[in-house]
Design an enzyme around this catalytic site. Structure first.
Site, PDB file in Angstrom:
ATOM      1  N   LYS A 123      13.787 -50.695 -22.647  1.00 26.67           N
ATOM      2  CA  LYS A 123      13.737 -50.041 -23.951  1.00 26.67           C
ATOM      3  C   LYS A 123      12.368 -49.425 -24.206  1.00 26.67           C
ATOM      4  CE  LYS A 123      12.840 -52.128 -27.758  1.00 26.67           C
ATOM      5  NZ  LYS A 123      12.824 -53.032 -28.925  1.00 26.67           N
ATOM      6  N   ASP A 161      17.428 -49.875 -29.470  1.00 29.48           N
ATOM      7  CA  ASP A 161      16.984 -51.061 -30.199  1.00 29.48           C
ATOM      8  C   ASP A 161      18.141 -51.531 -31.083  1.00 29.48           C
ATOM      9  OD1 ASP A 161      17.124 -49.256 -32.280  1.00 29.48           O
ATOM     10  OD2 ASP A 161      15.069 -49.587 -32.977  1.00 29.48           O
TER      11      ASP A 161
END
Length: 228
Positions: A121, A139
């Site tokens: 991420k 997220d």
């Protein structure tokens, strides 16, 4: 509504209403963004932005982090979530950048995830924000909103599943900014516990609203007004 139509409506709305969308983390260069994103894991951007000016001032380069130690760095990070781990991550990150990357932030996901504290991420955030690469960082906001809108299957169980779906169906040129569209919408409108559906301008293609329209409207009509 077909998935293709949802994506078209999503892109049309945000391209018109939010043609410029950026991270809310404050930074001045790729190294500062990398530090800020590592610190932002399970912490608000607002809190991170309160602490990073002092960090950027006293540790302006990877060399400064590499030369530091836990006791010196920790006081700058102690008010951020998981300060022990993040202090260690930044110290290791600084050393890795100096030793393996000539003190430069690498520009590929594959290289970035070799750094302490940097997962997929974070690597996607850095590459998409700094270099506008077509990478999608997923997220909690992106995960939640993309499922509610119907952009990805409801039974998607992992961030990687959602990432692959979004990258597959979004036009390549929109992927880096769509990340911010989804985050900002999730942060301010499509809230986790109680989405602001009656204030939302995406209800014409939102699967969650389609499915729960009657209940949402009924709750809105029976909720007492609060005094200003």
């Amino acid at each position: 509504m077909l998935k293709k139509e949802r994506y078209a409506a999503f892109i049309d709305h945000f391209s018109t209403k939010m043609p410029v969308a950026e991270t809310e983390l404050s930074y001045g260069n790729p190294f500062q963004l990398l530090v800020a994103v590592v610190l932002s894991a399970q912490c608000t951007d607002k809190r991170v932005n309160m602490q990073t000016p002092a960090i950027f001032r006293d540790f302006p380069t990877p060399e400064h982090l590499a030369a530091s130690n836990f006791d010196e760095l920790f006081p700058y990070i102690k008010s951020i979530s998981y300060p022990n781990n993040k202090t260690r991550h930044l110290l290791g990150l600084g050393k890795k950048l100096v030793e393996d990357f000539n003190s430069e932030v690498p520009s590929t996901v594959e290289e970035l995830i070799k750094l302490p504290g940097v997962g997929r991420k974070t690597a996607n955030v850095i590459t998409s924000v700094v270099w506008n690469q077509p990478n999608m960082a997923v997220d909690t906001h992106v995960f939640r909103v993309s499922k509610r809108l119907g952009l990805v299957p409801q039974n998607s169980k992992t961030p990687l599943e959602v990432e692959k779906q979004l990258v597959k169906h979004l036009p390549k040129k929109h992927i880096h900014i769509a990340h911010h569209w989804l985050i900002l919408h999730g942060r301010y409108v499509c809230l986790a516990r109680k989405p602001k559906c009656m204030e939302c301008s995406l209800t014409h293609f939102c699967r969650h609203f389609e499915k729960n329209k009657a209940k949402i409207i009924e709750e809105a009509n029976t909720t007492p007004l609060t005094k200003p």
